[in-house]
Design a protein around this motif. Sequence first.
Motif, PDB file in Angstrom:
ATOM      1  N   GLU A   1      36.046  44.452  31.660  1.00  0.00           N
ATOM      2  CA  GLU A   1      35.839  45.717  30.968  1.00  0.00           C
ATOM      3  C   GLU A   1      35.588  46.853  31.957  1.00  0.00           C
ATOM      4  OE1 GLU A   1      33.152  46.966  27.179  1.00  0.00           O
ATOM      5  OE2 GLU A   1      32.080  46.063  28.868  1.00  0.00           O
ATOM      6  N   THR A   2      34.757  46.592  32.971  1.00  0.00           N
ATOM      7  CA  THR A   2      34.412  47.608  33.962  1.00  0.00           C
ATOM      8  C   THR A   2      34.404  46.985  35.351  1.00  0.00           C
ATOM      9  OG1 THR A   2      33.006  48.755  32.356  1.00  0.00           O
ATOM     10  CG2 THR A   2      32.703  49.311  34.673  1.00  0.00           C
ATOM     11  N   HIS A   3      35.169  47.582  36.267  1.00  0.00           N
ATOM     12  CA  HIS A   3      35.140  47.169  37.668  1.00  0.00           C
ATOM     13  C   HIS A   3      34.064  47.981  38.396  1.00  0.00           C
ATOM     14  CE1 HIS A   3      39.295  46.337  36.334  1.00  0.00           C
ATOM     15  NE2 HIS A   3      39.267  45.340  37.197  1.00  0.00           N
ATOM     16  N   SER A   4      33.367  47.340  39.325  1.00  0.00           N
ATOM     17  CA  SER A   4      32.384  48.071  40.116  1.00  0.00           C
ATOM     18  C   SER A   4      32.819  48.257  41.563  1.00  0.00           C
ATOM     19  CB  SER A   4      31.018  47.384  40.071  1.00  0.00           C
ATOM     20  OG  SER A   4      31.095  46.071  40.588  1.00  0.00           O
ATOM     21  N   TRP A   5      33.662  47.350  42.099  1.00  0.00           N
ATOM     22  CA  TRP A   5      34.200  47.547  43.447  1.00  0.00           C
ATOM     23  C   TRP A   5      35.321  46.550  43.685  1.00  0.00           C
ATOM     24  CZ3 TRP A   5      33.870  51.905  45.580  1.00  0.00           C
ATOM     25  CH2 TRP A   5      34.194  52.102  46.922  1.00  0.00           C
ATOM     26  N   ALA A   6      36.041  46.739  44.787  1.00  0.00           N
ATOM     27  CA  ALA A   6      37.163  45.872  45.128  1.00  0.00           C
ATOM     28  C   ALA A   6      37.295  45.795  46.635  1.00  0.00           C
ATOM     29  CB  ALA A   6      38.459  46.400  44.504  1.00  0.00           C
ATOM     30  N   ALA A   7      37.790  44.660  47.154  1.00  0.00           N
ATOM     31  CA  ALA A   7      37.960  44.457  48.593  1.00  0.00           C
ATOM     32  C   ALA A   7      39.141  43.523  48.830  1.00  0.00           C
ATOM     33  CB  ALA A   7      36.691  43.870  49.211  1.00  0.00           C
ATOM     34  N   TRP A   8      39.743  43.645  50.014  1.00  0.00           N
ATOM     35  CA  TRP A   8      40.899  42.826  50.364  1.00  0.00           C
ATOM     36  C   TRP A   8      40.482  41.465  50.907  1.00  0.00           C
ATOM     37  CZ3 TRP A   8      45.897  44.090  49.395  1.00  0.00           C
ATOM     38  CH2 TRP A   8      46.200  45.433  49.138  1.00  0.00           C
ATOM     39  N   MET A   9      41.308  40.456  50.606  1.00  0.00           N
ATOM     40  CA  MET A   9      41.253  39.202  51.338  1.00  0.00           C
ATOM     41  C   MET A   9      42.040  39.378  52.630  1.00  0.00           C
ATOM     42  SD  MET A   9      39.548  36.714  49.816  1.00  0.00           S
ATOM     43  CE  MET A   9      40.319  35.157  50.310  1.00  0.00           C
ATOM     44  N   PRO A  10      41.740  38.588  53.672  1.00  0.00           N
ATOM     45  CA  PRO A  10      42.434  38.762  54.958  1.00  0.00           C
ATOM     46  C   PRO A  10      43.941  38.557  54.884  1.00  0.00           C
ATOM     47  CG  PRO A  10      40.441  37.465  55.246  1.00  0.00           C
ATOM     48  CD  PRO A  10      40.637  37.624  53.776  1.00  0.00           C
ATOM     49  N   ASP A  11      44.440  37.788  53.897  1.00  0.00           N
ATOM     50  CA  ASP A  11      45.880  37.555  53.818  1.00  0.00           C
ATOM     51  C   ASP A  11      46.646  38.750  53.262  1.00  0.00           C
ATOM     52  OD1 ASP A  11      45.336  37.504  51.077  1.00  0.00           O
ATOM     53  OD2 ASP A  11      45.525  35.335  50.902  1.00  0.00           O
ATOM     54  N   GLY A  12      45.940  39.750  52.727  1.00  0.00           N
ATOM     55  CA  GLY A  12      46.595  40.936  52.213  1.00  0.00           C
ATOM     56  C   GLY A  12      47.347  40.722  50.920  1.00  0.00           C
ATOM     57  N   ARG A  13      47.276  39.519  50.342  1.00  0.00           N
ATOM     58  CA  ARG A  13      47.975  39.226  49.087  1.00  0.00           C
ATOM     59  C   ARG A  13      47.016  39.003  47.936  1.00  0.00           C
ATOM     60  NH1 ARG A  13      51.969  41.483  48.671  1.00  0.00           N
ATOM     61  NH2 ARG A  13      52.287  40.254  46.769  1.00  0.00           N
TER      62      ARG A  13
ATOM     63  N   ALA B   1      32.248  48.608  53.504  1.00  0.00           N
ATOM     64  CA  ALA B   1      33.566  48.178  53.948  1.00  0.00           C
ATOM     65  C   ALA B   1      33.571  46.703  54.350  1.00  0.00           C
ATOM     66  CB  ALA B   1      34.027  49.037  55.131  1.00  0.00           C
ATOM     67  N   ARG B   2      34.690  46.045  54.124  1.00  0.00           N
ATOM     68  CA  ARG B   2      34.988  44.689  54.580  1.00  0.00           C
ATOM     69  C   ARG B   2      33.888  43.677  54.250  1.00  0.00           C
ATOM     70  NH1 ARG B   2      35.886  48.213  58.373  1.00  0.00           N
ATOM     71  NH2 ARG B   2      34.099  47.526  59.581  1.00  0.00           N
ATOM     72  N   PRO B   3      33.631  43.432  52.982  1.00  0.00           N
ATOM     73  CA  PRO B   3      32.631  42.410  52.625  1.00  0.00           C
ATOM     74  C   PRO B   3      33.160  40.983  52.752  1.00  0.00           C
ATOM     75  CG  PRO B   3      33.570  43.350  50.638  1.00  0.00           C
ATOM     76  CD  PRO B   3      34.151  44.122  51.789  1.00  0.00           C
ATOM     77  N   VAL B   4      34.478  40.792  52.877  1.00  0.00           N
ATOM     78  CA  VAL B   4      35.060  39.454  52.977  1.00  0.00           C
ATOM     79  C   VAL B   4      35.138  39.049  54.443  1.00  0.00           C
ATOM     80  CG1 VAL B   4      37.042  37.994  52.426  1.00  0.00           C
ATOM     81  CG2 VAL B   4      36.400  39.861  50.880  1.00  0.00           C
ATOM     82  N   SER B   5      34.729  37.828  54.755  1.00  0.00           N
ATOM     83  CA  SER B   5      34.711  37.357  56.138  1.00  0.00           C
ATOM     84  C   SER B   5      36.135  37.282  56.696  1.00  0.00           C
ATOM     85  CB  SER B   5      34.052  35.977  56.217  1.00  0.00           C
ATOM     86  OG  SER B   5      34.796  35.023  55.463  1.00  0.00           O
ATOM     87  N   PRO B   6      36.288  37.399  58.022  1.00  0.00           N
ATOM     88  CA  PRO B   6      37.630  37.389  58.627  1.00  0.00           C
ATOM     89  C   PRO B   6      38.423  36.115  58.349  1.00  0.00           C
ATOM     90  CG  PRO B   6      36.004  38.196  60.201  1.00  0.00           C
ATOM     91  CD  PRO B   6      35.239  37.682  59.021  1.00  0.00           C
ATOM     92  N   ASP B   7      37.727  34.993  58.113  1.00  0.00           N
ATOM     93  CA  ASP B   7      38.439  33.749  57.807  1.00  0.00           C
ATOM     94  C   ASP B   7      38.671  33.572  56.308  1.00  0.00           C
ATOM     95  OD1 ASP B   7      35.898  33.158  56.902  1.00  0.00           O
ATOM     96  OD2 ASP B   7      35.485  31.599  58.376  1.00  0.00           O
ATOM     97  N   GLY B   8      38.227  34.527  55.500  1.00  0.00           N
ATOM     98  CA  GLY B   8      38.485  34.485  54.070  1.00  0.00           C
ATOM     99  C   GLY B   8      37.705  33.430  53.308  1.00  0.00           C
ATOM    100  N   ARG B   9      36.625  32.929  53.874  1.00  0.00           N
ATOM    101  CA  ARG B   9      35.897  31.831  53.230  1.00  0.00           C
ATOM    102  C   ARG B   9      34.739  32.318  52.365  1.00  0.00           C
ATOM    103  NH1 ARG B   9      34.473  27.340  57.576  1.00  0.00           N
ATOM    104  NH2 ARG B   9      33.799  26.333  55.629  1.00  0.00           N
ATOM    105  N   VAL B  10      34.068  33.405  52.777  1.00  0.00           N
ATOM    106  CA  VAL B  10      32.888  33.877  52.043  1.00  0.00           C
ATOM    107  C   VAL B  10      32.949  35.393  51.906  1.00  0.00           C
ATOM    108  CG1 VAL B  10      31.394  31.956  52.724  1.00  0.00           C
ATOM    109  CG2 VAL B  10      31.514  34.012  54.142  1.00  0.00           C
ATOM    110  N   VAL B  11      32.148  35.898  50.972  1.00  0.00           N
ATOM    111  CA  VAL B  11      32.060  37.335  50.749  1.00  0.00           C
ATOM    112  C   VAL B  11      30.588  37.720  50.648  1.00  0.00           C
ATOM    113  CG1 VAL B  11      32.331  37.005  48.252  1.00  0.00           C
ATOM    114  CG2 VAL B  11      32.752  39.253  49.242  1.00  0.00           C
ATOM    115  N   ILE B  12      30.230  38.855  51.248  1.00  0.00           N
ATOM    116  CA  ILE B  12      28.866  39.358  51.125  1.00  0.00           C
ATOM    117  C   ILE B  12      28.740  40.088  49.795  1.00  0.00           C
ATOM    118  CG2 ILE B  12      27.084  40.833  52.135  1.00  0.00           C
ATOM    119  CD1 ILE B  12      28.551  40.606  54.808  1.00  0.00           C
ATOM    120  N   ALA B  13      27.788  39.662  48.969  1.00  0.00           N
ATOM    121  CA  ALA B  13      27.584  40.294  47.663  1.00  0.00           C
ATOM    122  C   ALA B  13      26.097  40.302  47.347  1.00  0.00           C
ATOM    123  CB  ALA B  13      28.370  39.563  46.575  1.00  0.00           C
ATOM    124  N   ILE B  14      25.741  41.109  46.356  1.00  0.00           N
ATOM    125  CA  ILE B  14      24.353  41.224  45.905  1.00  0.00           C
ATOM    126  C   ILE B  14      24.157  40.300  44.718  1.00  0.00           C
ATOM    127  CG2 ILE B  14      22.532  42.791  45.192  1.00  0.00           C
ATOM    128  CD1 ILE B  14      23.742  43.371  47.951  1.00  0.00           C
ATOM    129  N   GLY B  15      23.145  39.444  44.783  1.00  0.00           N
ATOM    130  CA  GLY B  15      22.923  38.449  43.748  1.00  0.00           C
ATOM    131  C   GLY B  15      21.977  38.908  42.665  1.00  0.00           C
TER     132      GLY B  15
END
Length: 564
Positions: free
Chosen positions: A389-401, A441-455
Motif C-alpha cells: 500500500e505504501t513504500h517507505s524506501w528502496a535500494a538496489w541489490m548488487p546485481d542491478g536486477r 545510501a547503500r543499505p545492502v551489503s556488497p555481497d548481497g547477503r544482508v541489508v541494514i534495516a531498522i527493526g
Amino acid sequence: RPVATPRRSWYRVAAGVALLAASVTAGVLAARFMAPPAGEDEPPRYRQLTFNRGAIGRARFTPDGQSIVYSAIWDGAPQRVYSVRLDSPRSVSPPIIDATLLDVSPSGSMAIATKLSRLDVFVEPGTLAQVALSGGAPRELLEHVSAGSFHPDGRLAVIRSEGGRTRLEFPIGTVLYETSGWLSSPRFSSAGDRIAFHEHPLHHDDRGWAAIVDVATRAKRNLVSEQSTLQGLAWTPDGREVCYAVTTTIRCVAIDSQAVRLVVRGAPRLVLHDIASDGRILAAAYTLRSTVMAGQFGGRETDLSWQDVSIPVDFSPDGRSLLFGDIGYGVNVRPMDGGPPVRLGDGIAAEFSPDGRSVLALMAGEPTRVNVMPAGPGTTQTLARGQIETHSWAAWMPDGRRVVLSGNEPGRGSRLYLQSLDGGDPLAFTGEGVHLAPYRARPVSPDGRVVIAIGPDRLPALYPIDGGAPTAIPALGGDLRPMGWTDTPDAIYASERTLGHLARVFRVDLTTGRRQPLGELGLRDPAGSPLLTQSFLSRDGRHYAYHAMRAPSDLFLIDGVRRR
C-alpha cells in the motif's frame, strides 16, 4: 475551497526541521507581509514574542491566556522549555533542559518529552513526562512518545510507534487509530469528545490531511483533501472548526460542512501552535536556508546547493555525479565539479544503480509507486506493487536486477521485500515492524547477503536477504548510526547520533568492532543554528556529501482575526 498543491511540499528531510524551528529576522517583516484575507477592513495585529536565533518546537498558551510556554533551541544551546508573560518581553527558562514541550493542561501542568532521539527528520520521540508550570522535577510516564494532548479532565492522549505502525492512543494503551504512515499535532476539542490530528502517508514527508476521530466510537474521518504540507493544528474556541497551517497560510475547516476559510496569509512560512479562548492565534514564522556540500577529507568542499532546498542521497559509482532531490519532488543529477544539474523526472530520489545507468525513485500518492528511472537515454519502468500500500524506501541489490523495498500492506506493519526488475510482485523476507532508513545510501551489503534495516525495537540490525534471523550490530553501540556499506562486506560507515551542526564519521569493522575516525562533517559556522540532516560517503570512503538546514523562526501573537 483552496486547492491542494501536492507538488510544492516540503522535501522530506528539510521539512522535518521546520517542525523544530522557525525565525523571521524582525517583527516588522510579519507586520508588513502578513495580510488579511480579501474583504476584511482591518488587518490582524502581529506581536513578536521571541528574538533569539534558533529553532522553535511547540508553543502553547497557559490556561489563563496571559503567558506562553514553548520549547526551542536558541543560539546553539541545548533544547529547553521556556515561558514568557505577554506583559513582559523577557523570557524565563525553567530548569528543564534537553526537553521539548508537548502540551499544557487546563489545570496548569506540562507534558514534555525528555531523552529525545531522532526517529526521522519529522519524528523526535522521547520519554513522556509531566511537570507543573510552577516548576519541580518531571515525572516520567511512558517511552517512545512523539506527540501528546491533554483531555479537559487532565488525561493524556499520545502518539507513538509500535510494530511498524503509528498509533493514536487514548487513554494510554487504548488505540483509537493507527496507520502505516505517521501522525502529528493531536488536539482535543474543548468538549473532549473528539481528537483532531494530521495524518501523513509517507515518512519523512509532511504532506497529508487533517482528520478527527470520535473518542467514544473510534470513528475517523478526514476533514480536507491532501495538502502539500501541514504544520500545526488547533481548534477554534467554539469547537466548530479545526485550523491548520499550509505553507504561508492558516486555514480553518468546519467540522460539519467541511467548508474551508482562509484566516491568515503571509510571506514567510507558518506553523500554527495554539488558539486562545478569545481567538488570539499563536504561530511561528520561519524561513528555510538549505546547503549541500561535497568534498574529500582534508581537501576542498564544493557547494552544490540548488534552488531553495536540495537533498543529496547518493554518489554515482564513478564518483563524478551527485544524485539529489528537491522540494518540488524532482529527481536530479549534478556533476561534482559544480556544473548545472539535470532533472531526470518527478519523484523522491533514492539511489544510483550499481552500473550508474539508472536511479530508483519513489512516487508519492495513494498508493505509492517505485520507478526505475534512466540516468541517461531510456524509458522509466514502474515496478509492480503487489499488495504493498505504501513504500517507505528502496535500494538496489548488487546485481542491478533486483531491488530491496520497505513498505506495508493494508492493515499490516512495514516489512522488507525483494523484487526483480524482470517482473513479478515483491516478496517479503522479514517480519513486521522492519523498514529501511530513508535517505541512507547503500543499505545492502556488497555481497548481497544482508541489508541494514531498522527493526521493531527501533535499532539497526543486519537482515539476511534469504529470510533468516537478524543479527545485531553491537559495534554501533548507542552513539552511532549506520550510514551505508563500505566496499567490503565486513565494514560499514557510521556517524554520531547527534542533533547539531557537526558530526564525526567512522569506518566500523563489524568483526572486531574497531572504529576508525574519518573526519567531521557539517557547517563550521554555528550562526543560525544549522542542523546537519543528511550525510553519506562513497563506497571507497574518499568522497562525502552532507545537507545542512537553517530554519530560523520567531513566535508571534496574532490578534484581531475575524471569526466565523
